[in-house]
Design a protein around this motif. Sequence first.
Motif, mmCIF file in Angstrom:
data_model
loop_
_atom_site.group_PDB
_atom_site.id
_atom_site.type_symbol
_atom_site.label_atom_id
_atom_site.label_comp_id
_atom_site.label_asym_id
_atom_site.label_seq_id
_atom_site.Cartn_x
_atom_site.Cartn_y
_atom_site.Cartn_z
ATOM 1 N N LEU A 71 0.824 -1.210 0.000
ATOM 2 C CA LEU A 71 0.000 0.000 0.000
ATOM 3 C C LEU A 71 0.861 1.264 0.000
ATOM 4 O O LEU A 71 0.618 2.165 -0.820
ATOM 5 C CB LEU A 71 -0.977 0.004 1.178
ATOM 6 C CG LEU A 71 -1.868 1.253 1.289
ATOM 7 C CD1 LEU A 71 -2.687 1.457 0.015
ATOM 8 C CD2 LEU A 71 -2.788 1.154 2.499
ATOM 9 N N PRO A 72 1.868 1.394 0.884
ATOM 10 C CA PRO A 72 2.730 2.579 0.802
ATOM 11 C C PRO A 72 3.375 2.758 -0.573
ATOM 12 O O PRO A 72 3.460 3.881 -1.090
ATOM 13 C CB PRO A 72 3.792 2.327 1.880
ATOM 14 C CG PRO A 72 3.123 1.423 2.861
ATOM 15 C CD PRO A 72 2.215 0.551 2.048
ATOM 16 N N HIS A 73 3.805 1.641 -1.183
ATOM 17 C CA HIS A 73 4.413 1.730 -2.517
ATOM 18 C C HIS A 73 3.407 2.219 -3.547
ATOM 19 O O HIS A 73 3.707 3.080 -4.376
ATOM 20 C CB HIS A 73 4.956 0.361 -2.934
ATOM 21 C CG HIS A 73 6.216 -0.018 -2.239
ATOM 22 N ND1 HIS A 73 6.754 -1.285 -2.269
ATOM 23 C CD2 HIS A 73 7.080 0.705 -1.477
ATOM 24 C CE1 HIS A 73 7.865 -1.317 -1.570
ATOM 25 N NE2 HIS A 73 8.076 -0.131 -1.067
ATOM 26 N N ARG A 74 2.207 1.652 -3.493
ATOM 27 C CA ARG A 74 1.195 2.033 -4.482
ATOM 28 C C ARG A 74 0.769 3.483 -4.321
ATOM 29 O O ARG A 74 0.500 4.181 -5.299
ATOM 30 C CB ARG A 74 -0.013 1.102 -4.363
ATOM 31 C CG ARG A 74 0.288 -0.343 -4.780
ATOM 32 C CD ARG A 74 0.368 -0.463 -6.297
ATOM 33 N NE ARG A 74 0.981 -1.699 -6.715
ATOM 34 C CZ ARG A 74 0.339 -2.853 -6.860
ATOM 35 N NH1 ARG A 74 -0.947 -2.918 -6.566
ATOM 36 N NH2 ARG A 74 0.967 -3.922 -7.289
ATOM 37 N N LEU A 75 0.688 3.960 -3.087
ATOM 38 C CA LEU A 75 0.316 5.352 -2.857
ATOM 39 C C LEU A 75 1.384 6.306 -3.384
ATOM 40 O O LEU A 75 1.071 7.438 -3.772
ATOM 41 C CB LEU A 75 0.102 5.592 -1.356
ATOM 42 C CG LEU A 75 -1.176 5.000 -0.764
ATOM 43 C CD1 LEU A 75 -1.138 5.099 0.758
ATOM 44 C CD2 LEU A 75 -2.414 5.705 -1.312
ATOM 45 N N ALA A 76 2.617 5.840 -3.407
ATOM 46 C CA ALA A 76 3.724 6.693 -3.849
ATOM 47 C C ALA A 76 3.948 6.633 -5.352
ATOM 48 O O ALA A 76 4.723 7.417 -5.892
ATOM 49 C CB ALA A 76 5.005 6.293 -3.119
ATOM 50 N N GLU A 77 3.285 5.705 -6.027
ATOM 51 C CA GLU A 77 3.504 5.541 -7.469
ATOM 52 C C GLU A 77 2.894 6.706 -8.240
ATOM 53 O O GLU A 77 1.726 7.020 -8.077
ATOM 54 C CB GLU A 77 2.866 4.236 -7.966
ATOM 55 C CG GLU A 77 3.682 2.998 -7.649
ATOM 56 C CD GLU A 77 3.011 1.740 -8.187
ATOM 57 O OE1 GLU A 77 1.990 1.868 -8.905
ATOM 58 O OE2 GLU A 77 3.499 0.648 -7.873
ATOM 59 N N PRO A 78 3.700 7.333 -9.098
ATOM 60 C CA PRO A 78 3.126 8.366 -9.964
ATOM 61 C C PRO A 78 2.332 7.709 -11.094
ATOM 62 O O PRO A 78 2.422 6.510 -11.311
ATOM 63 C CB PRO A 78 4.364 9.084 -10.511
ATOM 64 C CG PRO A 78 5.418 8.016 -10.522
ATOM 65 C CD PRO A 78 5.126 7.120 -9.347
ATOM 66 N N GLY A 79 1.585 8.481 -11.772
ATOM 67 C CA GLY A 79 0.854 7.925 -12.911
ATOM 68 C C GLY A 79 -0.607 8.288 -12.869
ATOM 69 O O GLY A 79 -1.142 8.738 -11.877
ATOM 70 N N ARG A 80 -1.218 8.104 -14.032
ATOM 71 C CA ARG A 80 -2.623 8.459 -14.181
ATOM 72 C C ARG A 80 -3.510 7.362 -13.672
ATOM 73 O O ARG A 80 -3.242 6.190 -13.895
ATOM 74 C CB ARG A 80 -2.916 8.667 -15.649
ATOM 75 C CG ARG A 80 -3.321 10.076 -15.927
ATOM 76 C CD ARG A 80 -3.574 10.264 -17.378
ATOM 77 N NE ARG A 80 -4.942 10.610 -17.598
ATOM 78 C CZ ARG A 80 -5.337 11.221 -18.670
ATOM 79 N NH1 ARG A 80 -4.502 11.487 -19.606
ATOM 80 N NH2 ARG A 80 -6.572 11.553 -18.815
ATOM 81 N N LEU A 81 -4.568 7.744 -13.014
ATOM 82 C CA LEU A 81 -5.556 6.795 -12.516
ATOM 83 C C LEU A 81 -6.922 7.128 -13.117
ATOM 84 O O LEU A 81 -7.183 8.284 -13.462
ATOM 85 C CB LEU A 81 -5.637 6.854 -10.987
ATOM 86 C CG LEU A 81 -4.456 6.261 -10.227
ATOM 87 C CD1 LEU A 81 -4.517 6.670 -8.765
ATOM 88 C CD2 LEU A 81 -4.398 4.762 -10.362
ATOM 89 N N PRO A 82 -7.791 6.154 -13.260
ATOM 90 C CA PRO A 82 -9.121 6.432 -13.813
ATOM 91 C C PRO A 82 -9.946 7.281 -12.853
ATOM 92 O O PRO A 82 -9.567 7.496 -11.702
ATOM 93 C CB PRO A 82 -9.731 5.024 -13.970
ATOM 94 C CG PRO A 82 -9.001 4.185 -12.975
ATOM 95 C CD PRO A 82 -7.605 4.737 -12.913
ATOM 96 N N ALA A 83 -11.062 7.749 -13.340
ATOM 97 C CA ALA A 83 -11.915 8.616 -12.527
ATOM 98 C C ALA A 83 -12.623 7.849 -11.424
ATOM 99 O O ALA A 83 -13.010 8.429 -10.415
ATOM 100 C CB ALA A 83 -12.941 9.314 -13.420
ATOM 101 N N ARG A 84 -12.793 6.552 -11.608
ATOM 102 C CA ARG A 84 -13.482 5.746 -10.596
ATOM 103 C C ARG A 84 -12.836 4.372 -10.488
ATOM 104 O O ARG A 84 -12.060 3.969 -11.355
ATOM 105 C CB ARG A 84 -14.958 5.612 -10.938
ATOM 106 C CG ARG A 84 -15.247 4.893 -12.232
ATOM 107 C CD ARG A 84 -16.733 4.899 -12.562
ATOM 108 N NE ARG A 84 -17.212 6.262 -12.773
ATOM 109 C CZ ARG A 84 -18.481 6.571 -12.990
ATOM 110 N NH1 ARG A 84 -19.385 5.610 -12.993
ATOM 111 N NH2 ARG A 84 -18.849 7.816 -13.183
ATOM 112 N N ALA A 85 -13.164 3.686 -9.433
ATOM 113 C CA ALA A 85 -12.591 2.364 -9.177
ATOM 114 C C ALA A 85 -12.978 1.386 -10.282
ATOM 115 O O ALA A 85 -14.098 1.408 -10.795
ATOM 116 C CB ALA A 85 -13.060 1.837 -7.830
#
Length: 278
Positions: A71-85
């Motif tokens: 979770l800490p790694h994923r929160l720190a990852e840059p990059g585009r995310l979709p508008a919703r889950a």
Amino acid sequence: MPPAPRKPRVRSYDPAKVRAALEGQVRAVRDVVDTVCAEPDARALLATRTRLGEWTVRELIVHLVGVLELLPHRLAEPGRLPARAEAGLLDYVAGLASRASAVADDTAAGAAEFAEADPKSVADRFDQAAGKLLGALAEADSAALVPTSFGAMTVADFMVTRLVETVVHGDDLADATGVAVRHDRQALAAVTRLLADALAAKAPGGSVEVRIPPFAVVQCVAGPKHTRGTPPNVVETDPLTWIRLATGRADWSTALADAAVTASGERADISGQLPLLT
């Protein structure tokens, strides 16, 4: 033609309660790791095989380190995310088996780095990972999205996946070492409910009632639906036995023989639906 079974309701989990449960469960597992690594025969304990095939206790702890740091790694990852889950908790449960090979490879690579590490270093590494996760939990927005192998998932849902990992593997650790893990009650409840809901999603219907007191009751398996009175097909077990059955740690017939599970009614044999994940 009878109507198709309705899809089960997707249960929601209160993010604040999940966060507190995860903190409690991480502490419970950390106590086991610290106890194992402080034993006079700690090196032998770390080399002990677990019920997870070739994995030793050392490799199991290495895997748990990865679980905590993800979770800490994923929160720190840059990059585009979709508008919703894009994925929810039932997607996570359904997709875990497809990730088994990648998880095994990652664990083997991590274990190689710690092959010669002394027990104190192993315990310290786990403590560092726990600290990273607890720090991330304190700052994370539960509604934010994080990338996962199953698609973007909310932090709130991803925290529940960490509950599954730490409860299931905490039990694996206790089984291999003989050091009891004092599972956080709310963590145990959330994992029990999620896996019960996964069963209802895998085998939708209302002919069998599965009871896992005090945490969950679900209807499943296509067939005549029960509406009132005593259900004709009932399965009942305790939370840890249910989790072991759902994850392939326990065998249905053995659990029945040991009276860890009771099953009454001609449709009550749900062994064909288990395990739900491995």
